[in-house]
Motif scaffolding. Structure first.
Motif, PDB file in Angstrom:
ATOM      1  N   GLY A  68     -37.494  -8.743   7.536  1.00 41.66           N
ATOM      2  CA  GLY A  68     -36.055  -8.544   7.637  1.00 41.66           C
ATOM      3  C   GLY A  68     -35.487  -7.274   7.046  1.00 41.66           C
ATOM      4  N   TYR A  69     -36.334  -6.380   6.561  1.00 43.45           N
ATOM      5  CA  TYR A  69     -35.816  -5.165   5.938  1.00 43.45           C
ATOM      6  C   TYR A  69     -35.159  -4.214   6.943  1.00 43.45           C
ATOM      7  CZ  TYR A  69     -38.252  -6.591   1.725  1.00 43.45           C
ATOM      8  OH  TYR A  69     -38.667  -7.287   0.614  1.00 43.45           O
ATOM      9  N   LEU A  70     -35.484  -4.367   8.203  1.00 43.75           N
ATOM     10  CA  LEU A  70     -34.924  -3.482   9.226  1.00 43.75           C
ATOM     11  C   LEU A  70     -33.753  -4.118   9.971  1.00 43.75           C
ATOM     12  CD1 LEU A  70     -38.311  -2.242  10.745  1.00 43.75           C
ATOM     13  CD2 LEU A  70     -36.944  -1.167   8.955  1.00 43.75           C
ATOM     14  N   ASP A  71     -33.528  -5.390   9.737  1.00 43.13           N
ATOM     15  CA  ASP A  71     -32.550  -6.138  10.531  1.00 43.13           C
ATOM     16  C   ASP A  71     -31.147  -5.548  10.528  1.00 43.13           C
ATOM     17  OD1 ASP A  71     -34.628  -7.835  11.048  1.00 43.13           O
ATOM     18  OD2 ASP A  71     -33.825  -9.542   9.930  1.00 43.13           O
ATOM     19  N   LYS A  72     -30.696  -5.043   9.403  1.00 43.57           N
ATOM     20  CA  LYS A  72     -29.320  -4.549   9.314  1.00 43.57           C
ATOM     21  C   LYS A  72     -29.189  -3.057   9.586  1.00 43.57           C
ATOM     22  CE  LYS A  72     -27.874  -8.182   6.202  1.00 43.57           C
ATOM     23  NZ  LYS A  72     -27.315  -8.550   4.907  1.00 43.57           N
ATOM     24  N   LEU A  73     -30.336  -2.416   9.836  1.00 43.53           N
ATOM     25  CA  LEU A  73     -30.291  -0.970  10.096  1.00 43.53           C
ATOM     26  C   LEU A  73     -29.931  -0.683  11.543  1.00 43.53           C
ATOM     27  CD1 LEU A  73     -33.530   0.378   8.369  1.00 43.53           C
ATOM     28  CD2 LEU A  73     -31.191   0.566   7.562  1.00 43.53           C
TER      29      LEU A  73
ATOM     30  N   GLU B 105     -31.842   4.569  12.735  1.00 43.00           N
ATOM     31  CA  GLU B 105     -32.278   4.742  11.349  1.00 43.00           C
ATOM     32  C   GLU B 105     -33.684   4.185  11.087  1.00 43.00           C
ATOM     33  OE1 GLU B 105     -30.781   6.140   8.565  1.00 43.00           O
ATOM     34  OE2 GLU B 105     -29.308   6.978   9.931  1.00 43.00           O
ATOM     35  N   VAL B 106     -34.224   3.414  12.015  1.00 44.71           N
ATOM     36  CA  VAL B 106     -35.502   2.732  11.793  1.00 44.71           C
ATOM     37  C   VAL B 106     -36.638   3.726  11.564  1.00 44.71           C
ATOM     38  CG1 VAL B 106     -37.239   1.209  12.837  1.00 44.71           C
ATOM     39  CG2 VAL B 106     -34.807   0.622  12.982  1.00 44.71           C
ATOM     40  N   ALA B 107     -36.745   4.755  12.359  1.00 44.24           N
ATOM     41  CA  ALA B 107     -37.833   5.732  12.208  1.00 44.24           C
ATOM     42  C   ALA B 107     -37.744   6.446  10.856  1.00 44.24           C
ATOM     43  CB  ALA B 107     -37.812   6.742  13.347  1.00 44.24           C
TER      44      ALA B 107
ATOM     45  N   GLU C 102     -39.765   7.344   5.405  1.00 45.54           N
ATOM     46  CA  GLU C 102     -39.464   7.447   3.981  1.00 45.54           C
ATOM     47  C   GLU C 102     -40.128   6.334   3.174  1.00 45.54           C
ATOM     48  OE1 GLU C 102     -35.315   8.114   3.141  1.00 45.54           O
ATOM     49  OE2 GLU C 102     -35.174   9.658   4.688  1.00 45.54           O
ATOM     50  N   LEU C 103     -40.234   5.141   3.759  1.00 43.25           N
ATOM     51  CA  LEU C 103     -40.941   4.048   3.096  1.00 43.25           C
ATOM     52  C   LEU C 103     -42.400   4.428   2.877  1.00 43.25           C
ATOM     53  CD1 LEU C 103     -41.346   1.159   2.026  1.00 43.25           C
ATOM     54  CD2 LEU C 103     -41.632   0.434   4.419  1.00 43.25           C
ATOM     55  N   LEU C 104     -43.048   4.944   3.903  1.00 38.60           N
ATOM     56  CA  LEU C 104     -44.453   5.326   3.772  1.00 38.60           C
ATOM     57  C   LEU C 104     -44.632   6.461   2.763  1.00 38.60           C
ATOM     58  CD1 LEU C 104     -45.717   5.022   7.445  1.00 38.60           C
ATOM     59  CD2 LEU C 104     -46.174   3.487   5.510  1.00 38.60           C
TER      60      LEU C 104
END
Length: 72
Positions: free
Chosen positions: A13-18, A22-24, A29-31
């Protein structure tokens, strides 16, 4: 191991509200954050080839911390 991190973020669910655009950036940045700050975590995932409860907790903490800073 990097795919595990990204898939973990996606299915938890960390991408659900993005917004989609912004996902890419979130993924990149996470990696970068995990490579820089949590090399041991990547090594553990690589060597264990599975997510133990302890590794899952470390992964959750790393992604939680990053997600909070990304949103700020």
């Amino acid at each position: 191991e990097e795919q595990v991190v990204v898939i973990y973020a996606g299915v938890n669910g960390y991408l659900d509200k993005l917004p989609v655009h912004e996902v890419a950036r979130f993924e990149a940045e996470l990696l970068r954050n995990v490579r820089d700050q949590h090399k041991d975590l990547l090594e553990t995932i690589r060597t264990e080839k599975a997510l133990s409860d302890a590794t899952t907790e470390k992964l959750k903490a790393a992604v939680d911390s990053f997600a909070k800073s990304f949103a700020a």
